[in-house]
Design an enzyme around this catalytic site. Structure first.
Site, PDB file in Angstrom:
ATOM      1  CB  SER A 112      -0.946  -0.038   1.192  1.00 32.54           C
ATOM      2  OG  SER A 112      -1.876   0.987   1.092  1.00 32.54           O
ATOM      3  CG  HIS A 113       0.548   3.695   3.408  1.00 35.58           C
ATOM      4  ND1 HIS A 113      -0.251   2.622   3.706  1.00 35.58           N
ATOM      5  CD2 HIS A 113       1.205   3.993   4.539  1.00 35.58           C
ATOM      6  CE1 HIS A 113      -0.087   2.296   4.969  1.00 35.58           C
ATOM      7  NE2 HIS A 113       0.798   3.118   5.506  1.00 35.58           N
ATOM      8  CG  ASP A 276      -2.975   3.907  -1.299  1.00 36.85           C
ATOM      9  OD1 ASP A 276      -3.800   3.800  -2.228  1.00 36.85           O
ATOM     10  OD2 ASP A 276      -2.887   3.077  -0.375  1.00 36.85           O
ATOM     11  CG  ASP A 278      -3.155  -0.573  -2.051  1.00 30.07           C
ATOM     12  OD1 ASP A 278      -2.986   0.586  -1.640  1.00 30.07           O
ATOM     13  OD2 ASP A 278      -3.820  -1.417  -1.423  1.00 30.07           O
ATOM     14  CG  ASP A 280      -6.331   0.804  -0.541  1.00 27.59           C
ATOM     15  OD1 ASP A 280      -5.423   1.663  -0.548  1.00 27.59           O
ATOM     16  OD2 ASP A 280      -6.299  -0.226   0.164  1.00 27.59           O
ATOM     17  NE  ARG A 281      -3.825   4.243   3.133  1.00 31.07           N
ATOM     18  CZ  ARG A 281      -3.189   4.443   4.271  1.00 31.07           C
ATOM     19  NH1 ARG A 281      -2.777   5.663   4.590  1.00 31.07           N
ATOM     20  NH2 ARG A 281      -2.929   3.452   5.087  1.00 31.07           N
ATOM     21  CE  LYS A 375      -7.490   2.054   2.722  1.00 31.76           C
ATOM     22  NZ  LYS A 375      -6.990   0.798   3.270  1.00 31.76           N
TER      23      LYS A 375
HETATM   24  C1  VG1 Z   1      -3.345   1.930   8.368  1.00 33.25           C
HETATM   25  C2  VG1 Z   1      -4.535   2.844   8.550  1.00 33.25           C
HETATM   26  C3  VG1 Z   1      -5.822   2.061   8.412  1.00 33.25           C
HETATM   27  C4  VG1 Z   1      -5.837   1.336   7.057  1.00 33.25           C
HETATM   28  C5  VG1 Z   1      -4.588   0.488   6.933  1.00 33.25           C
HETATM   29  C6  VG1 Z   1      -4.484  -0.172   5.573  1.00 33.25           C
HETATM   30  O1  VG1 Z   1      -3.332   0.952   9.379  1.00 33.25           O
HETATM   31  O2  VG1 Z   1      -4.482   3.483   9.802  1.00 33.25           O
HETATM   32  O3  VG1 Z   1      -6.907   2.927   8.545  1.00 33.25           O
HETATM   33  O4  VG1 Z   1      -6.964   0.512   6.950  1.00 33.25           O
HETATM   34  O5  VG1 Z   1      -3.428   1.295   7.113  1.00 33.25           O
HETATM   35  O6  VG1 Z   1      -4.547   0.755   4.548  1.00 33.25           O
HETATM   36  P1  VG1 Z   1      -2.406   1.060  10.688  1.00 33.25           P
HETATM   37  O7  VG1 Z   1      -2.629  -0.241  11.417  1.00 33.25           O
HETATM   38  O8  VG1 Z   1      -1.019   1.260  10.209  1.00 33.25           O
HETATM   39  O9  VG1 Z   1      -2.896   2.242  11.451  1.00 33.25           O
HETATM   40  V1  VG1 Z   1      -3.601   0.554   3.193  1.00 33.25           V
HETATM   41  O10 VG1 Z   1      -4.106   1.706   2.064  1.00 33.25           O
HETATM   42  O11 VG1 Z   1      -2.107   0.640   3.843  1.00 33.25           O
HETATM   43  O12 VG1 Z   1      -3.946  -1.014   2.682  1.00 33.25           O
HETATM   44 CO    CO Z   2      -3.645   1.284   0.242  1.00 33.90          CO
END
Ligand code: VG1
Ligand code: CO
Length: 542
Positions: A112-113, A276, A278, A280-281, A375
């Site tokens: 992801s990010h 982001d 992948d 989804d954000r 998302k």
């Molecule tokens: C973070 C965010 C959470 C989100 C998750 C995955 O998790 O706070 O809201 O669902 O990333 O998003 P954490 O446990 O680091 O707070 V993504 O776009 O990284 O798949």
């Molecule tokens: Co993501």
């Protein structure tokens, strides 16, 4: 030929908030990815002859792991593997494909990010047949299996060509390479008024979309520029790169600062957005206004009926616990259900499947609806555009009017990244130990109404998830929340979420950090962040 390869377990394959995320060199250890993939298959039942969807965000190591997944899917008895061309599928597009193809499930390769590259992050996540992230029960079973695994199955099928669409026979099963964008774009056309959006762009509406060198580039080019007629150059950084150009593909005010500066500057475009790694954000920045993700959720929910896909209204709204209460006020006004879940999209799946919620969101820039079970960054951008087109107002005007109607929830998140794990745990333990004594006491003149460690009782399947974040609620509705991230790959990240509700429109123009100053100090007084972490300020403020 199918081989059974003996292996020894790794003890660290516990999926976090969103799948298993580790540094690339960890994933490159012998059998590391194979162990995890086999553990996923071993935790599932009844997939013989069925379809598996595979794709990722294009980061370093994506192609290698896709080859492993195909070879192991053949050996384990799947009947078909559907792969995004070039190994590319955004997370929401993968969710859509799983649903559309009635697949048994899918493996999404992404961190992801988090940054990508040979020394950065990689990840694997399993999504079930509803298209949504595996629920906790399943991720627990995968982890349990990974701790005792002794062998995995793999077929010798050679390198599969991922770059040409079409269906091929591989090791006796079908492998289908599909255009990663087509089905997703078709779904968007069913939800939004593309004619109205074309007219909007034709009238001179200017937009910037920063794909951050990540997976949404091809999606944004196709949908915004080709189908909707936005000017060429609307999508920036649109070629997915294995290392995201050396940046964090994290759409926030720190990592998408260029976009922010442009949107706040003179002659800014009408609307700005980013997504982001992948896809989804979403980050939403109107001309002259950053819309916090929590506010965006509330504003989208309040206006969703203006888009064709939601004209029948919403069944309910769900948000993660740390997300601000702005959406709650919308749900109240609409007279629909409001659900508060732990952090992570996997907790929304049951509510969406049961038809209890239509729109969901998280403060971390994630918003989505029942069109998929993830998302969805571009979806949020398109819903915003549809609302702007129908209302004929700017994002800034829409936000200001929203606050007049509902009040404003000032909101910010302070992250302390790469804190030593022991020190972060000590902070949380100390906080937990004093929760019982806090209610009734005052900090900085604010009285604490309650304090607890959030536990979620899933109203659909009755499962209980404990220890999901410590929340300190003050009289009058302000609060601070503390939790440790479940997506990081080195040390611990402490997240402090701060929120204050302001009903008075005369006070809606304050600077966010200034509006929250007392609460920020109170969070320090209560948790001793400085002494525990050794940090005197957060690494990232969003
Ligand atoms: C973070 C965010 C959470 C989100 C998750 C995955 O998790 O706070 O809201 O669902 O990333 O998003 P954490 O446990 O680091 O707070 V993504 O776009 O990284 O798949
Ligand atoms: Co993501």
């Amino acid at each position: 030929m199918i081989r059974t390869v003996s292996t020894t377990p790794y003890g660290d394959q516990k999926p976090g908030t969103s799948g298993l995320r580790k540094k690339v060199p960890v994933f490159q250890q012998q059998n590391y990815a194979e162990n995890f993939i086999q553990s996923v298959f071993d935790a599932l039942e009844g997939f013989a002859g069925k379809t598996l969807v595979v794709g990722g965000d294009g980061r370093f190591y994506n192609r290698e792991v896709i080859q492993k997944v195909i070879a192991m899917a053949v050996a384990n008895g799947f009947g078909r593997v559907v792969v995004g061309q070039g190994g590319i599928l955004s997370t929401p597009a993968a969710s859509n494909l799983i649903r559309k193809r009635k697949a048994f499930g899918g493996l999404i390769l992404s961190a992801s990010h988090n940054p990508g590259g040979p020394h950065e992050d990689f990840g694997i996540k399993y999504n079930a047949e509803n298209g949504g992230p595996a629920p906790e029960k399943l991720t627990d079973a995968i982890y349990a299996r990974s701790k005792v695994i002794t062998s995995y199955k793999i077929a010798d099928v050679g390198q599969v060509d991922l770059d040409h669409t079409g269906t091929f026979e591989v090791g006796g099963i079908k492998v289908e390479i599909v255009d990663p964008v087509a089905d997703y774009a078709a779904l968007m056309e069913t939800l939004f008024d593309f004619d109205a959006l074309r007219a909007l762009f034709k009238s001179g509406f200017r937009m910037r979309f920063d794909a951050m060198h990540a997976v949404t580039g091809p999606y944004a080019k196709e949908i915004l520029e080709r189908r909707l007629g936005a000017a060429e150059g609307t999508a920036r950084n649109f070629v997915p790169l294995e290392d995201f150009g050396g940046h964090h593909p994290d759409p926030n005010l720190v990592h998408a600062k260029e976009l922010y500066d442009e949107m706040m500057g003179p002659n800014a475009p009408d609307f700005g957005a980013a997504s982001d790694g992948d896809g989804d954000r979403n980050l939403i920045i109107g001309r002259g206004i950053f819309v916090t993700p929590s506010d965006s959720l509330a504003m989208l929910a309040a206006n969703a009926h203006l888009a064709p896909g939601y004209k029948a209204g919403l069944k309910g709204i769900a948000r993660s616990m740390p997300t601000s209460g702005a959406a709650d006020r919308v749900a109240e006004k609409l007279g629909i259900g409001m659900y508060e879940t732990p952090t992570g999209w996997k907790f929304f799946g049951n509510l969406l499947d049961a038809g209890m919620a239509t729109i969901c969101g998280e403060e971390s820039a994630g918003t989505g609806s029942d069109h998929v079970r993830e998302k969805d960054g571009l979806w949020a951008v398109l819903l915003w555009l549809n609302i702007l087109a129908v209302r004929g107002e700017s994002a800034k005007e829409i936000a200001a009017k929203h606050w007049v109607t509902y009040g404003r929830n000032y909101y910010s998140r302070h992250d302390y990244e790469e804190v030593e794990t022991d020190r972060a745990n000590a902070l949380v333990d100390a906080l937990r130990a004093k929760l019982g004594s806090l209610p009734g006491t005052s900090v900085r003149g604010m009285k604490i109404a309650s304090a607890d460690d959030f536990a979620y009782n899933d109203p659909v399947d009755g499962s209980v998830s404990k220890n999901q974040g410590i929340r300190i609620l003050f009289e009058g509705g302000s609060r601070v929340v503390f939790r440790l991230s479940g997506t990081g790959t080195s040390g611990a990240t402490l997240r402090v979420y701060i929120e204050r509700y302001e009903p008075d429109p005369a006070r809606h123009g304050l600077d966010t950090q200034a509006a929250l100053a007392d609460l920020i100090k109170a969070a320090e007084d209560i948790a001793g962040i400085r002494s525990h972490t050794g940090r005197d300020k957060p690494s990232v403020i969003t």
